[in-house]
Design an enzyme around this catalytic site. Structure first.
Site, PDB file in Angstrom:
ATOM      1  N   CYS A 117       0.828  -1.205   0.000  1.00  0.00           N
ATOM      2  CA  CYS A 117       0.000   0.000   0.000  1.00  0.00           C
ATOM      3  C   CYS A 117       0.861   1.251   0.000  1.00  0.00           C
ATOM      4  CB  CYS A 117      -0.888   0.007   1.244  1.00  0.00           C
ATOM      5  SG  CYS A 117      -2.443  -0.834   0.989  1.00  0.00           S
ATOM      6  N   ARG A 398      -7.382  -7.153  -1.011  1.00  0.00           N
ATOM      7  CA  ARG A 398      -6.054  -7.593  -0.571  1.00  0.00           C
ATOM      8  C   ARG A 398      -6.111  -8.129   0.854  1.00  0.00           C
ATOM      9  NH1 ARG A 398      -1.625  -3.367  -0.564  1.00  0.00           N
ATOM     10  NH2 ARG A 398      -1.028  -5.002   0.858  1.00  0.00           N
TER      11      ARG A 398
END
Ligand code: UD1
Length: 431
Positions: A117, A398
């Protein structure tokens, strides 16, 4: 591209079962290759990050066998390569745990620099410092991290300059079979650090002190097979707890370890929610209006940075002025622009968001900027009047298994859509 279509405004009510912790599963998968015997892992979340990790392990000859959706067997006896170059590996930050595992087992590893991220700069200097202290040569070249031990790795005393989950885990794995004693000072205390230590100990490692500032690792000659169940996901649980608060609902999160949720339950109580705890469940009732508070993210047992967007979204609906300070990552307020489109009143100055509560959000077309912020924006949409779409939900996937399905189980009106036509169908269905 897949999106969520959400009709908000209904309180979420009911029970939701929490899965295994993604952030524990990732290092545990990597560590499972450190023995030549077969390892059985239960409570494995079926999310994109863990599946990419399994794929990365397969790419170097590790045998992975999914017994059922949440159980995998791993056998690392036939590793064919110590170099992981495939592009897909960059998608997960945790791919760097394969360095700690391979360096610890084989004395050598090369892995493409990780992505993950985009929540701020994510240096790996502490990982490198730790591996070097154990006797490895460590370089970054052509976008790869290259590590190689000249002889056997040797235990050492390592002081982490800051509390880091990733480096604590990576050094712990590299040290497990190093000669002699390794001491990690200023170690991270997160539940997933402890879970990895317990997993390695169940494979024959000798790790003491995980969960405190000082971890002591006595090197063992080799590790053996084991059967192990991963701890419940603290952040998935916390996300559903804040979903209850933001929608003024009544949600029981089941299959959790309430101790891991203490900083989250404390904040929920502070803003006016009622909490009921049992051995493995926590109920959040948000019957009254919510009130403002202040919160700062900190390493465990402090308030988790991975819960920062979810609490901010909730405080946007609480009366008065709240302050949310992010002390771990510098770029974690990217969702604020999206939230503003829904009517939130938030100003970000440096690492602090000043949040002035509004009565309600309004539905809008928004985009998930990263995993946790994406989940938080879904909560905002569930609380909002009217219909929202949340784009880029691959980020959410995710780390959350069946997020939309679990929310529907609590009465949410949420569906995955792929086209304008799907959106029209959703609108027809809910009207
Ligand atoms: C892990 C989690 C992530 C969570 C974070 C904090 C995984 C896969 N990810 O990320 O979800 O948000 O913990 O709980 O488990 N730092 C350095 N040098 C280093 C390592 C870290 O300066 O070598 C800094 C980072 O920039 C950051 C802080 O230390 O400011 C914490 O990082 P760290 O705990 O390592 O986070 P991750 O392991 O990347």
């Amino acid at each position: 591209m897949e999106q969520y279509a959400i009709k908000g405004g209904n309180p979420l009510v009911g029970e939701v079962e929490i899965g295994g912790a993604k952030n524990a599963a990732l290092p545990i998968l990597a560590a499972a290759l450190m023995t030549d015997e077969t390892v059985l892992i239960e409570n494995m979340p079926d999310v994109r990050d863990t599946n990419i990790m399994l794929q990365a392990m397969e790419s170097i000859g590790v045998i992975t066998n999914r017994v059922d959706r949440h159980t995998v067997k791993i056998n690392g006896s036939q590793i064919t390569s110590l170099s992981i170059t495939a592009d897909f590996v960059k998608k997960i930050r945790a791919s760097y745990y394969l360095i700690g595992a391979l360096l610890g087992k084989c004395g050598k590893a090369a892995v493409v620099l990780p992505g993950g991220c985009n929540i701020g700069s994510r240096p790996i200097d502490q990982h490198m410092k730790g591996w070097r202290a154990l006797g490895a040569d460590v370089r970054i070249e052509h976008g790869m991290i290259l590590t190689e031990a000249k002889g056997p790795l040797k235990g050492n005393h390592i002081y982490m300059d800051m509390v880091t989950v990733g480096a604590t885990i990576n050094v712990m794995m590299a040290a497990v079979m190093a000669e002699g004693l390794t001491i990690i000072e200023n170690a991270a205390k997160e539940p997933h650090v402890v879970d990895l230590a317990n997993f390695l100990n169940s494979m024959g490692a000798n790790i003491k002190g995980a969960g405190t500032d000082i971890i002591r690792i006595k090197g063992v000659e080799k590790l053996h097979g084991t059967e192990y169940a991963i701890i419940p996901d603290q952040i998935e649980a916390g996300t559903f707890m804040f979903a209850a608060a933001a929608t003024k609902g009544d949600v029981t999160v089941k299959n959790v370890i309430p101790k891991h949720l203490e900083s989250i339950t404390a904040k929920l109580q502070e803003i006016g929610c009622e909490i009921e705890e049992s051995d493995d469940a926590v109920r959040v009732v948000a019957a009254k209006g919510l009130t403002h508070t202040q919160v700062k993210t900190l390493p465990y047992p402090g308030f988790p940075t991975d819960m920062q967007p979810q609490i901010a979204v909730t405080l946007g609906l609480a009366s008065g002025a709240s302050m949310v300070t992010e002390s771990i990552f510098e770029n974690r307020f990217k969702y604020v622009d999206e939230l503003t489109k829904m009517g939130a009143d938030v100003k970000v100055e440096g690492r602090t968001a000043f949040i002035y509560g509004v009565n309600s959000y309004t539905g809008a077309n928004i985009v998930a900027p990263d995993l946790r912020a994406g989940a938080a924006l879904v909560l905002a949409a569930l609380a909002a009047d009217g219909i929202s779409t949340v784009d880029d939900i691959r980020y959410v996937e995710r780390g959350y298994e069946d997020f939309d399905e679990k929310l529907r189980g609590l009465g949410a009106q949420i569906e995955k859509i792929e086209s304008e036509r799907d959106l029209q169908k959703f609108q027809m269905k809910i009207c």
